[in-house]
Scaffold this motif. Structure first.
Motif, PDB file in Angstrom:
ATOM      1  N   LEU A 276       0.801  -1.224   0.000  1.00 60.39           N
ATOM      2  CA  LEU A 276       0.000   0.000   0.000  1.00 60.39           C
ATOM      3  C   LEU A 276       0.836   1.276   0.000  1.00 60.39           C
ATOM      4  O   LEU A 276       0.442   2.273  -0.578  1.00 60.39           O
ATOM      5  CB  LEU A 276      -1.005   0.054   1.152  1.00 60.39           C
ATOM      6  CG  LEU A 276      -2.111  -0.986   1.151  1.00 60.39           C
ATOM      7  CD1 LEU A 276      -3.066  -0.746   2.317  1.00 60.39           C
ATOM      8  CD2 LEU A 276      -2.895  -0.972  -0.150  1.00 60.39           C
ATOM      9  N   VAL A 277       2.000   1.278   0.679  1.00 61.04           N
ATOM     10  CA  VAL A 277       2.823   2.487   0.698  1.00 61.04           C
ATOM     11  C   VAL A 277       4.303   2.113   0.730  1.00 61.04           C
ATOM     12  O   VAL A 277       4.689   1.155   1.387  1.00 61.04           O
ATOM     13  CB  VAL A 277       2.474   3.407   1.897  1.00 61.04           C
ATOM     14  CG1 VAL A 277       2.747   2.748   3.229  1.00 61.04           C
ATOM     15  CG2 VAL A 277       3.206   4.739   1.793  1.00 61.04           C
TER      16      VAL A 277
ATOM     17  N   PRO B 121     -11.521   1.308   2.870  1.00 58.58           N
ATOM     18  CA  PRO B 121     -10.774   2.511   3.238  1.00 58.58           C
ATOM     19  C   PRO B 121     -10.371   2.546   4.712  1.00 58.58           C
ATOM     20  O   PRO B 121      -9.386   3.174   5.079  1.00 58.58           O
ATOM     21  CB  PRO B 121     -11.735   3.656   2.905  1.00 58.58           C
ATOM     22  CG  PRO B 121     -12.662   3.106   1.886  1.00 58.58           C
ATOM     23  CD  PRO B 121     -12.779   1.639   2.189  1.00 58.58           C
ATOM     24  N   GLU B 122     -11.103   1.840   5.547  1.00 59.93           N
ATOM     25  CA  GLU B 122     -10.789   1.808   6.977  1.00 59.93           C
ATOM     26  C   GLU B 122      -9.414   1.193   7.248  1.00 59.93           C
ATOM     27  O   GLU B 122      -8.775   1.487   8.257  1.00 59.93           O
ATOM     28  CB  GLU B 122     -11.880   1.047   7.739  1.00 59.93           C
ATOM     29  CG  GLU B 122     -11.856   1.332   9.224  1.00 59.93           C
ATOM     30  CD  GLU B 122     -13.096   0.822   9.903  1.00 59.93           C
ATOM     31  OE1 GLU B 122     -12.947  -0.042  10.787  1.00 59.93           O
ATOM     32  OE2 GLU B 122     -14.198   1.290   9.560  1.00 59.93           O
TER      33      GLU B 122
ATOM     34  N   MET C  98      -3.401   1.666   9.469  1.00 61.31           N
ATOM     35  CA  MET C  98      -1.971   1.841   9.186  1.00 61.31           C
ATOM     36  C   MET C  98      -1.484   3.248   9.517  1.00 61.31           C
ATOM     37  O   MET C  98      -0.321   3.569   9.304  1.00 61.31           O
ATOM     38  CB  MET C  98      -1.649   1.474   7.737  1.00 61.31           C
ATOM     39  CG  MET C  98      -2.234   2.400   6.712  1.00 61.31           C
ATOM     40  SD  MET C  98      -1.794   1.923   5.028  1.00 61.31           S
ATOM     41  CE  MET C  98      -0.452   3.019   4.714  1.00 61.31           C
ATOM     42  N   GLY C  99      -2.359   4.087  10.060  1.00 68.22           N
ATOM     43  CA  GLY C  99      -1.961   5.427  10.477  1.00 68.22           C
ATOM     44  C   GLY C  99      -1.739   6.387   9.329  1.00 68.22           C
ATOM     45  O   GLY C  99      -0.803   7.190   9.350  1.00 68.22           O
TER      46      GLY C  99
ATOM     47  N   GLU D   6      -1.840   6.678  -5.969  1.00 63.20           N
ATOM     48  CA  GLU D   6      -2.482   6.008  -7.093  1.00 63.20           C
ATOM     49  C   GLU D   6      -3.805   5.422  -6.604  1.00 63.20           C
ATOM     50  O   GLU D   6      -3.876   4.904  -5.505  1.00 63.20           O
ATOM     51  CB  GLU D   6      -1.598   4.886  -7.632  1.00 63.20           C
ATOM     52  CG  GLU D   6      -0.270   5.358  -8.189  1.00 63.20           C
ATOM     53  CD  GLU D   6       0.524   4.232  -8.814  1.00 63.20           C
ATOM     54  OE1 GLU D   6      -0.083   3.343  -9.463  1.00 63.20           O
ATOM     55  OE2 GLU D   6       1.756   4.237  -8.651  1.00 63.20           O
ATOM     56  N   TRP D   7      -4.825   5.519  -7.418  1.00 63.51           N
ATOM     57  CA  TRP D   7      -6.165   5.007  -7.122  1.00 63.51           C
ATOM     58  C   TRP D   7      -6.771   5.677  -5.883  1.00 63.51           C
ATOM     59  O   TRP D   7      -7.275   5.018  -4.978  1.00 63.51           O
ATOM     60  CB  TRP D   7      -6.154   3.485  -6.951  1.00 63.51           C
ATOM     61  CG  TRP D   7      -5.627   2.774  -8.154  1.00 63.51           C
ATOM     62  CD1 TRP D   7      -4.354   2.285  -8.307  1.00 63.51           C
ATOM     63  CD2 TRP D   7      -6.295   2.518  -9.379  1.00 63.51           C
ATOM     64  NE1 TRP D   7      -4.209   1.738  -9.558  1.00 63.51           N
ATOM     65  CE2 TRP D   7      -5.389   1.859 -10.238  1.00 63.51           C
ATOM     66  CE3 TRP D   7      -7.582   2.777  -9.833  1.00 63.51           C
ATOM     67  CZ2 TRP D   7      -5.737   1.474 -11.514  1.00 63.51           C
ATOM     68  CZ3 TRP D   7      -7.922   2.380 -11.111  1.00 63.51           C
ATOM     69  CH2 TRP D   7      -7.006   1.731 -11.936  1.00 63.51           C
ATOM     70  N   PRO D   8      -6.750   7.007  -5.806  1.00 65.72           N
ATOM     71  CA  PRO D   8      -7.290   7.693  -4.622  1.00 65.72           C
ATOM     72  C   PRO D   8      -8.784   7.462  -4.408  1.00 65.72           C
ATOM     73  O   PRO D   8      -9.264   7.545  -3.276  1.00 65.72           O
ATOM     74  CB  PRO D   8      -6.995   9.169  -4.906  1.00 65.72           C
ATOM     75  CG  PRO D   8      -6.902   9.262  -6.395  1.00 65.72           C
ATOM     76  CD  PRO D   8      -6.302   7.952  -6.838  1.00 65.72           C
ATOM     77  N   ASP D   9      -9.516   7.129  -5.478  1.00 62.10           N
ATOM     78  CA  ASP D   9     -10.951   6.895  -5.349  1.00 62.10           C
ATOM     79  C   ASP D   9     -11.270   5.707  -4.442  1.00 62.10           C
ATOM     80  O   ASP D   9     -12.358   5.608  -3.896  1.00 62.10           O
ATOM     81  CB  ASP D   9     -11.586   6.692  -6.729  1.00 62.10           C
ATOM     82  CG  ASP D   9     -10.941   5.574  -7.519  1.00 62.10           C
ATOM     83  OD1 ASP D   9      -9.695   5.509  -7.565  1.00 62.10           O
ATOM     84  OD2 ASP D   9     -11.678   4.754  -8.107  1.00 62.10           O
ATOM     85  N   LYS D  10     -10.303   4.817  -4.228  1.00 62.59           N
ATOM     86  CA  LYS D  10     -10.505   3.649  -3.358  1.00 62.59           C
ATOM     87  C   LYS D  10     -10.537   4.048  -1.879  1.00 62.59           C
ATOM     88  O   LYS D  10     -10.896   3.241  -1.034  1.00 62.59           O
ATOM     89  CB  LYS D  10      -9.381   2.626  -3.563  1.00 62.59           C
ATOM     90  CG  LYS D  10      -9.271   2.102  -4.964  1.00 62.59           C
ATOM     91  CD  LYS D  10     -10.088   0.868  -5.112  1.00 62.59           C
ATOM     92  CE  LYS D  10      -9.836   0.252  -6.471  1.00 62.59           C
ATOM     93  NZ  LYS D  10     -10.471  -1.025  -6.590  1.00 62.59           N
TER      94      LYS D  10
END
Length: 162
Positions: free
Chosen positions: A72-73, A94-95, A100-101, A115-119
């Motif tokens: 994810l990051v 999204p939760e 993950m802070g 990337e994919w901010p709509d998610k």
């Protein structure tokens, strides 16, 4: 709001776009001493990760830039700022980002490439910059919108691709 539309061709120009955006965004995040949030929008294969690679390498990163598809990051720490590259494609809820802070990433002198901010609707703060990449016949269309970057800076970036 500043906005620019232009075309780029191939991987090299996508990397170059990332490099040019880094040359504008990194000084901004340092000057403002805050996180600059860049939403990267587009279909699979549109060039979001390639753009991110160009951005991160332009910051001085010398190793392989990995896609954070499963983690994810991916963090990239430099002397006086950081770049956080998020890929939310596989995000189920999204939760998960709260666990993950994620808010901690936005409180530092950094640039967050998402990337994919709509998610992650409802969890992410509003983007400072949105970059849309989409396929055209033999090129990619680029649309950059920003409340943070001045129009003259966007015009300068796009002039590199004419």
């Amino acid at each position: 709001m500043a906005e620019i539309k232009f075309k780029i061709e191939g991987e090299q120009e996508t990397v170059k776009l990332g490099e040019l955006m880094a040359s504008v965004c990194i000084p901004l995040c340092k000057k403002l001493k805050k996180s600059v949030l860049i939403n990267l929008e587009g279909d699979l294969g549109a060039g979001k990760t390639t753009f991110s690679r160009g951005f991160i390498v332009a910051c001085g990163y010398k190793d392989i830039v990995r896609s954070p598809t499963y983690t994810l990051v991916e963090p990239y720490d430099f002397e006086d700022f950081s770049v956080y590259h998020f890929d939310l494609y596989r995000l189920l809820d999204p939760e998960e980002l709260e666990y993950m802070g994620i808010r901690d990433y936005f409180e530092k002198t950094s640039v967050c490439l998402i990337e994919w901010p709509d998610k992650a609707q409802g969890v992410l703060p509003e983007a400072d910059i949105t970059i849309e990449l989409s396929y055209s016949v033999d090129s990619r269309d680029v649309v950059i919108k920003s409340e943070l970057i001045e129009q003259k800076d966007l015009d300068t970036i796009s002039s590199n691709f004419r």
